[in-house]
Design an enzyme around this catalytic site. Sequence first.
Site, PDB file in Angstrom:
ATOM      1  N   ASP A 201       9.345   6.418  -4.189  1.00 25.31           N
ATOM      2  CA  ASP A 201       8.459   7.294  -3.428  1.00 25.31           C
ATOM      3  C   ASP A 201       9.029   8.718  -3.385  1.00 25.31           C
ATOM      4  O   ASP A 201      10.229   8.900  -3.145  1.00 25.31           O
ATOM      5  CB  ASP A 201       8.350   6.731  -2.001  1.00 25.31           C
ATOM      6  N   GLU A 264       7.858   8.837  -8.465  1.00 28.41           N
ATOM      7  CA  GLU A 264       6.620   9.522  -8.068  1.00 28.41           C
ATOM      8  C   GLU A 264       6.914  11.014  -7.990  1.00 28.41           C
ATOM      9  O   GLU A 264       7.758  11.444  -7.189  1.00 28.41           O
ATOM     10  CB  GLU A 264       6.134   9.029  -6.703  1.00 28.41           C
TER      11      GLU A 264
HETATM   12  C1  NOJ Z   1       3.842   9.028  -1.204  1.00 30.44           C
HETATM   13  C2  NOJ Z   1       3.090   7.772  -0.964  1.00 30.44           C
HETATM   14  O1  NOJ Z   1       2.417   7.399  -2.134  1.00 30.44           O
HETATM   15  C3  NOJ Z   1       2.159   8.045   0.199  1.00 30.44           C
HETATM   16  O2  NOJ Z   1       1.223   7.012   0.378  1.00 30.44           O
HETATM   17  C4  NOJ Z   1       2.994   8.248   1.417  1.00 30.44           C
HETATM   18  O3  NOJ Z   1       2.164   8.592   2.502  1.00 30.44           O
HETATM   19  C5  NOJ Z   1       4.013   9.375   1.196  1.00 30.44           C
HETATM   20  N1  NOJ Z   1       4.667   9.276  -0.067  1.00 30.44           N
HETATM   21  C6  NOJ Z   1       5.074   9.318   2.239  1.00 30.44           C
HETATM   22  O4  NOJ Z   1       5.921   8.224   2.012  1.00 30.44           O
END
Ligand code: NOJ
Length: 532
Positions: A201, A264
């Site tokens: 993440d 990500e």
């Molecule tokens: C990215 C995640 O995909 C999202 O759903 C989340 O709210 C934020 N990061 C915070 O962790």
Amino acid sequence: MAQAQWWQRGIFYQVYPRSFQDTNDDGIGDLDGIRARLDYLVELGIDAVWISPIFPSPMADFGYDVADYCGIDPMFGDLDAFDRLIEAAHARRLKIVLDFVPNHTSDQHPWFLESRASRENPRRDWYIWRDPAADGGPPNNWMSNFGGPAWTLDPASGQYYYHAFLTQQPDLNWRNPAVRAAMHDVLRFWMARGVDGFRVDVIWHLMKDADFRDNPPNPEYEPGDPDIRRFIQSRSTDQPDVHAIIAELRGVIDEYDDRVLIGEIYLPIDRLVAYYGENLEGAHLPFNFQLIHASWNAPHLAALIAEYDGAVPEGGWPNWVLGNHDQPRIASRIGARRARVAAMLLLTLRGTPTMYYGDEIGMENVPIATEDAQDPWEKNEPGLGLGRDPERTPMQWDASPYAGFTNGRPWLPLAADFTTRNVAVQLEQPASLLGLYRELIALRRPHPVLHAGTYRKITALGDVLVFLRESAEECVLVALNLAGTVQDDIPLPPDTHGRVLASTERDREERVEGHLSLRPYEGVIVALDATA
Ligand code: NOJ
């Protein structure tokens, strides 16, 4: 090329666990539910399942606020249920990839409870605490991604803590070696249990400017934009020293055979590709979200494909994503018919595709009434269209009262069209989107050129995109019509002849000799005859 790794040959499928399959009728999906649907995923043809967070969590951000990295939230099951899932997946040759959320914890995580207990607590420095600015306000101008300042004052100690997302999601201090060591052990815990890799993440957030300097104002910010757009995140994210941190994560991943590290990252291409690492010691797959933000016309798509394909470093492996739990559904973004062409593009570009659950049946954004809103971003900045609930609604399995998802009341409303748009119906219709996805996925096995061949643009005019995928063994041509008009006599390279392998309409098996016509929103894949 050398024998490809599973994460190079394969296809990833993201499951949002709350919405995939419920087995205990609480209206929320669970691990036993995912296990019950593994055969569906095998028949779809995917290779790896990435599951959004399933760890104990107060669910302020639906699991992206982790209170225990080495457990399972009772809502989803327990460690035994997890072990059963891994075993059942591996028995079917499916890989399981977990969501690792290292940037922040829940404010209920024992580490944070200790950290906020006092300035002297040994875990104080596990999080990011700063004194107020001279005027008593937040230490700098950094904004939360979910609206408002990214700093919250802790009155007891008189300091602010930093949270890039919700107040309930304090950021860990990755400059602290003890934090890094603890998080490395989390990775080891899951890999020892059989997990095949991690989607990390917001990996580009892990390091922040050491001096916490202000972010510069964003000249493109307009009133009505979300708060996070007020400033350019050049000090709060994507710092040069993040790459050393990621290399350490990769080192831990490499302690085990055959695991994958996916990051990500929402950044422009030139910055994104730095996340492979200077010597490929970074993420195996820095998620490439270019298709999510693309305009669906041929010149634009061709330009972004060429830029990305050319920017992936030597030895790095490309990847493509059409949707996820943070983005409007692809079918809603570009229309149901064009979504078929998008499926063909996703599955014929060089590299690894990632699919989002439900996109294979064309699930659309589901309108959510204000009183049903669950997403904290929607609640913090209402009415701007930022909410992510519409793309997180329950999977539509069949026409039974709750779409085969649950026997209870689903946590988010079902799509109005679930009785006609669902897996059961589409399995009966060869021309359905699901039928198309299954065909396109199946084609990738006998035609390795589709994952590994080089990419060469042929035509990108108006709404027609034509490209070649080539290897020493075979050559396929992909022609996509992104518009609702017939495209006659599309120019092809001289002496193009071959056989249609697939059409988005699923009714075409002809030979192609020299020229090609496409029906509205039609895409075709043509296996070119080998030249002597
Ligand atoms: C990215 C995640 O995909 C999202 O759903 C989340 O709210 C934020 N990061 C915070 O962790």
